[in-house]
Design a protein around this motif. Structure first.
Motif, PDB file in Angstrom:
ATOM      1  N   MET A 190       0.847  -1.196   0.000  1.00  0.00           N
ATOM      2  CA  MET A 190       0.000   0.000   0.000  1.00  0.00           C
ATOM      3  C   MET A 190       0.880   1.243   0.000  1.00  0.00           C
ATOM      4  O   MET A 190       1.827   1.352   0.768  1.00  0.00           O
ATOM      5  N   THR A 191       0.561   2.178  -0.854  1.00  0.00           N
ATOM      6  CA  THR A 191       1.313   3.416  -0.951  1.00  0.00           C
ATOM      7  C   THR A 191       0.624   4.501  -0.141  1.00  0.00           C
ATOM      8  O   THR A 191      -0.590   4.698  -0.264  1.00  0.00           O
ATOM      9  N   ILE A 192       1.387   5.188   0.688  1.00  0.00           N
ATOM     10  CA  ILE A 192       0.821   6.289   1.464  1.00  0.00           C
ATOM     11  C   ILE A 192       0.390   7.394   0.499  1.00  0.00           C
ATOM     12  O   ILE A 192       1.195   7.864  -0.314  1.00  0.00           O
ATOM     13  N   HIS A 197     -16.479  10.133   6.791  1.00  0.00           N
ATOM     14  CA  HIS A 197     -16.736   8.925   7.578  1.00  0.00           C
ATOM     15  C   HIS A 197     -15.450   8.210   7.960  1.00  0.00           C
ATOM     16  O   HIS A 197     -15.488   7.152   8.592  1.00  0.00           O
ATOM     17  N   ILE A 198     -14.286   8.766   7.562  1.00  0.00           N
ATOM     18  CA  ILE A 198     -13.034   8.022   7.703  1.00  0.00           C
ATOM     19  C   ILE A 198     -12.682   7.755   9.172  1.00  0.00           C
ATOM     20  O   ILE A 198     -12.152   6.693   9.511  1.00  0.00           O
ATOM     21  N   ASN A 199     -12.989   8.683  10.072  1.00  0.00           N
ATOM     22  CA  ASN A 199     -12.693   8.462  11.494  1.00  0.00           C
ATOM     23  C   ASN A 199     -13.533   7.323  12.059  1.00  0.00           C
ATOM     24  O   ASN A 199     -13.040   6.480  12.823  1.00  0.00           O
ATOM     25  N   PHE A 217       6.254   8.735   8.571  1.00  0.00           N
ATOM     26  CA  PHE A 217       5.780   7.581   9.332  1.00  0.00           C
ATOM     27  C   PHE A 217       4.284   7.751   9.545  1.00  0.00           C
ATOM     28  O   PHE A 217       3.835   8.711  10.163  1.00  0.00           O
ATOM     29  N   TYR A 218       3.525   6.803   9.019  1.00  0.00           N
ATOM     30  CA  TYR A 218       2.082   6.878   8.903  1.00  0.00           C
ATOM     31  C   TYR A 218       1.455   6.029  10.005  1.00  0.00           C
ATOM     32  O   TYR A 218       1.693   4.822  10.065  1.00  0.00           O
ATOM     33  N   GLY A 242      -4.941   3.363   1.737  1.00  0.00           N
ATOM     34  CA  GLY A 242      -4.874   4.045   0.448  1.00  0.00           C
ATOM     35  C   GLY A 242      -5.757   5.254   0.305  1.00  0.00           C
ATOM     36  O   GLY A 242      -5.760   5.892  -0.766  1.00  0.00           O
ATOM     37  N   LEU A 243      -6.519   5.604   1.332  1.00  0.00           N
ATOM     38  CA  LEU A 243      -7.412   6.759   1.223  1.00  0.00           C
ATOM     39  C   LEU A 243      -6.615   8.053   1.278  1.00  0.00           C
ATOM     40  O   LEU A 243      -5.632   8.166   2.003  1.00  0.00           O
ATOM     41  N   PRO A 244      -7.008   9.079   0.518  1.00  0.00           N
ATOM     42  CA  PRO A 244      -6.229  10.325   0.448  1.00  0.00           C
ATOM     43  C   PRO A 244      -6.310  11.138   1.731  1.00  0.00           C
ATOM     44  O   PRO A 244      -7.188  10.943   2.575  1.00  0.00           O
TER      45      PRO A 244
END
Length: 867
Positions: A262-264, A307-309, A335-336, A387-389
């Motif tokens: 997965m790419t940040i 809704h991401i949280n 660092f994600y 992968g979400l922006p």
């Protein structure tokens, strides 16, 4: 030949080796540097011993010794090595004729059908490769360690009549492994051996092959052979995430699936904003007079993905978290993480920096909310949300925008040009900002990762909202003060922890004007500062978080770090309503209003903010305790009242306390006239002068070898690994401290200084009656609970709750030096049995040890000999 060995780190001649595995080192310094790599072979770092060949001498011993029977090793004495905790190994050799188990031919596979972390140990030309489940690394290393112990003690027998496809013990690269015989060349006396716990095939001289023992044959092989659809990116010693797809094939290969990488998402969500261009202004960075050339900067948040949280917290609630087991990167890498926010929920974040000791703290930028926060808990983001922006991005405005249109929570829209709309991985782009369909400006949009310097700002300034709880951090005059948000009260402990992280300056030329520094001073404490000038060897430093200016020496300055630079600044210079317009000519120089403000500043009294005129920073502050009262109204009659001289201002009494800086008389507020002025006469009370522990001078245990210390308390040894100790350089120091103790006891027993209404402030020095011997001692208030205070006896290191009736305020004559020092014990492990150490400390209160800098401010790390 010792001279033929070279250090594996620096390449110099090595006269030492690792006691457990025989790796060559020139010194303990190189061994420590290599430990992150070497620890996968040696579970616990052993001491270094003089170099000797681990094969030849043992072969000579075996010529004289018979193979021991099972249990014979249990009668041996404890090995005479520096590691006194060596346990007799569970593996014992058996008779060669005895049949061994065939479990070693099987493979130790991961349990379940989920992805597992593994390390590539060997690769084949045709495509398959060998992997080792990381969950089994520790178990495998323990087994190899025991085999090595047996070899070093002459307990293994050289192999005779080596058979194909049999299990053997081999030595390779000064290590001991389990091996499977693939071929034997009697002419060259070399055998091809597959190391079954790694999968690699190596040629081994017959003299380095030993007969197996039954216990090692009962362990399954740790390495197994796998083949994914593609080997792209696979290399030896690289960690992978794999999932088994079924049973192995007839040639012993397991089919596996590589976990998708997965790419940040660091690019702008261009395509998403083309479909939903609506954004909201969530933060505006104000420009000051020194930043006129910096363009107006704001943070915008896209309306979609709101809704991401909820999705993140639902994912983490449905499965066990995946905390970070490896080292957190300390460089400027991205660092994600998912960080625990102040409201208890997790949010996607970028890690900016961390503090490792005494308690880990992480400074993170919450990428979907556009704010910087401090947290103590991190976990991995679930793969389905990786992968979400990023929802928040920065915007630099090329045109002036009316303030009525650009403020927080303004709804805008973004419009890209045609060329930009075709790109999908842009980190920055030009666009137009629209308000109700009309273009208001042209702007430069860019990805933002949380560092204010990337936007042309020195600090991440956190505005103080109307109605927020604040405290007065610095008093400029009777009408102007600096206020800080109550969250800043935790900064002092953070700055103390950063002392070990920030390096000192070597020369004054390294400290340019305008640089951010950490100040570490015995008199001023720890704070974040900005250097404004230097004169006569002293640096003029502005306390960024209080607004006060100080002159400090070079030795009191430390270099900055990312934690210091990105920690939010929540400071505001304000004018007090109805007070600021009073001319200075009408106000006495030593007025009661200024004194009351100094008292509130010293106490860090919590107040609520009421903004009256934001353009001129004119406000009023209200007391948060009891019925809300206006500070401006309370101060108004005091502005014209001259402060009376304190009876404690006698110079003779001040000479007795050379270590105590000025602390305002916090009881003076009680002696001020009430509002309205014509209230009934009040009863005059004796002013109480408060002193704070942070202002006392500490004489810590000195650094060095063979330092003689005396243990005061060891009650925290089991929980936190430290004792309280002291050191006297001269006998006169001990006598002076005893005189102070006598004064404290006498002052406590005196019946003329009882104050039934006395309640100490947090951090205040007071005197308290100890519950066990009913004697009065100096203490520091740590907490207020009901009608009791948690008192830390600063001269002894123990704590207890004390009734208010058994407390009295300290006087200036009792502010003697503090000698008690918190000393952490090097190598402390709370899982070990500490009874022997506790008994030793109880019998021998005085001993000599090596003293180093401790993990916290005003602490030490001690190494007790023969511990």
């Amino acid at each position: 030949d010792t001279m033929a060995k070279v250090c594996v780190v620096c390449g110099q001649s090595a006269g030492l080796m690792c006691q457990r595995c025989g790796e060559s080192y020139c010194s303990a310094v190189c061994q420590t540097k290599d430990w992150q790599r070497h620890k996968y072979f040696c579970i616990i770092m052993p001491p270094l011993v003089a170099y000797r060949d681990i094969r030849t001498p043992l072969a000579e011993k075996q010529a004289k010794a018979e193979t021991p029977a099972i249990g014979e090793a249990s009668a041996n004495k404890t090995p005479s090595t520096p590691d006194a905790t060596v346990v007799v190994p569970a593996f014992q050799p058996k008779n060669a004729e005895e049949q061994h188990s065939t479990k070693w031919r099987q493979h130790k596979l991961p349990v379940g059908e989920e992805f597992f972390e593994c390390r590539v140990t060997a690769m084949e030309k045709e495509g398959p490769f060998w992997v080792l489940d990381l969950a089994n690394v520790e178990s495998m290393e323990r087994m190899h360690d025991r085999l090595l112990h047996l070899l070093q003690n002459g307990k293994l027998t050289p192999a005779e009549n080596i058979q194909l496809d049999s299990l053997v013990v081999v030595t390779a690269d000064s290590k001991v492994h389990r091996g499977q015989v693939l071929s034997v060349d009697t002419a060259t006396k070399v055998a091809e051996i597959r190391l079954i716990d790694y999968g690699v095939v190596v040629p081994i001289p017959l003299q380095d092959i030993y007969a197996p023992i039954s216990q090692m044959a009962e362990r399954k092989a740790y390495a197994f052979r796998v083949k994914p659809p593609t080997n792209t990116g696979v290399q030896v010693n690289k960690n992978l995430s794999l999932r088994l797809l079924g049973t192995r094939t007839h040639d012993g290969i397991y089919q596996v699936q590589l976990k998708p990488k997965m790419t940040i998402p660091l690019g702008l969500p261009v395509q998403m904003m083309q479909l939903s261009p609506e954004v909201k202004v969530i933060r505006i960075f104000d420009r000051n007079a020194e930043q006129d050339k910096v363009k107006q900067v704001a943070l915008l948040q896209i309306n979609v993905l709101d809704h991401i949280n909820k999705d993140l917290n639902d994912c983490l609630a449905g499965k066990s978290g995946q905390p970070f087991s490896g080292a957190i990167p300390k460089g400027k890498s991205i660092f994600y993480v998912a960080s625990r926010s102040s409201n208890g929920s997790f949010r996607r974040s970028f890690l900016l920096d961390l503090i490792e000791k005494p308690t880990p703290k992480f400074l993170v930028y919450e990428m979907d909310h556009g704010c910087v926060s401090i947290t103590t808990e991190l976990t991995r983001i679930p793969s389905e949300l990786l992968g979400l922006p990023i929802r928040v991005f920065a915007v630099q405005l090329d045109d002036d925008v009316p303030q009525s249109l650009l403020h927080e929570h303004t709804d805008l829209a973004v419009k890209f040009n045609m060329e930009t709309s075709k790109e999908t991985t842009l980190r920055s782009a030009n666009a137009s900002l629209l308000y109700k369909g009309e273009q208001i400006c042209v702007a430069r949009l860019s990805t933002f990762l949380g560092q204010a310097s990337d936007l042309g700002h020195k600090y991440w300034r956190e505005p103080i909202a109307n109605g927020a709880f604040v405290f007065i951090s610095h008093v400029e005059s009777y009408k102007e003060v600096f206020i800080s948000s109550k969250q800043c009260k935790q900064y002092m402990e953070i700055f103390k922890s950063l002392e070990a992280k920030c390096e000192p300056f070597e020369d004054s030329s390294e400290v340019p004007s305008g640089s951010i520094v950490l100040v570490v001073s015995q008199t001023l404490g720890h704070f974040r500062g900005e250097v404004s000038s230097v004169e006569d060897g002293l640096f003029e430093v502005l306390n960024v978080d209080t607004g006060a200016c100080h002159r400090v020496k070079l030795s009191e300055l430390r270099k900055s770090c990312r934690f210091l630079e990105n920690l939010p600044v929540s400071l505001m210079r304000i004018k007090l309503r109805n007070i600021w317009s009073i001319p200075e000519t009408a106000v006495p120089k030593n007025n009661s209003a200024s004194h009351m403000l100094q008292v509130l500043c010293a106490q860090e009294e919590e107040l609520s903010l009421e903004m009256h005129d934001k353009s001129t920073a004119t406000v009023d502050l209200f007391f948060s305790s009891g019925e809300q009262r206006s500070l401006a109204i309370r101060l108004l009659p005091l502005v014209f009242e001259k402060m009376s001289e304190s009876p404690n201002s006698n110079p003779a009494s001040q000479e007795a306390t050379p270590s105590a800086p000025f602390v305002p008389d916090v009881s003076a507020a009680a002696a001020l006239p009430l509002s309205p002025p014509k209230s009934p006469d009040r009863v005059e009370t004796q002013p109480v002068k408060r002193f704070y522990f942070k202002d006392l001078t500490k004489k810590l245990v000195p650094l060095g070898d063979n330092v003689s210390i005396m243990v005061l308390s060891s009650q925290e040894l089991k929980n936190s690994g430290y004792i309280t100790a002291l050191y006297f350089e001269l006998q006169s120091e001990a006598e002076s401290l005893q005189i102070c103790f006598d004064l404290v006891a006498s002052h406590g027993e005196c019946a003329h200084n009882v104050d039934p209404d006395y309640v100490p402030c947090i951090g205040e020095v007071c005197i308290a009656r100890f519950s066990e011997d009913k004697v009065w001692y100096r203490g520091v208030c740590k907490e207020i609970k009901d009608d009791k205070a948690l008192i830390f006896y600063c001269d002894f290191g123990n704590s207890e709750y004390v009734d208010f009736k058994d407390l009295k305020p300290a006087t200036s004559k009792l502010l003697h030096f503090v000698y008690a020092t918190k000393c952490y014990i090097d190598g402390f492990d709370k899982t070990e049995n500490l009874k022997a150490l506790e008994e030793r400390l109880s019998r021998h209160r005085n001993f000599s040890c090596t003293v180093l800098d401790g993990p916290e401010a005003d602490t030490r790390l001690i190494r007790i000999p023969h511990l």
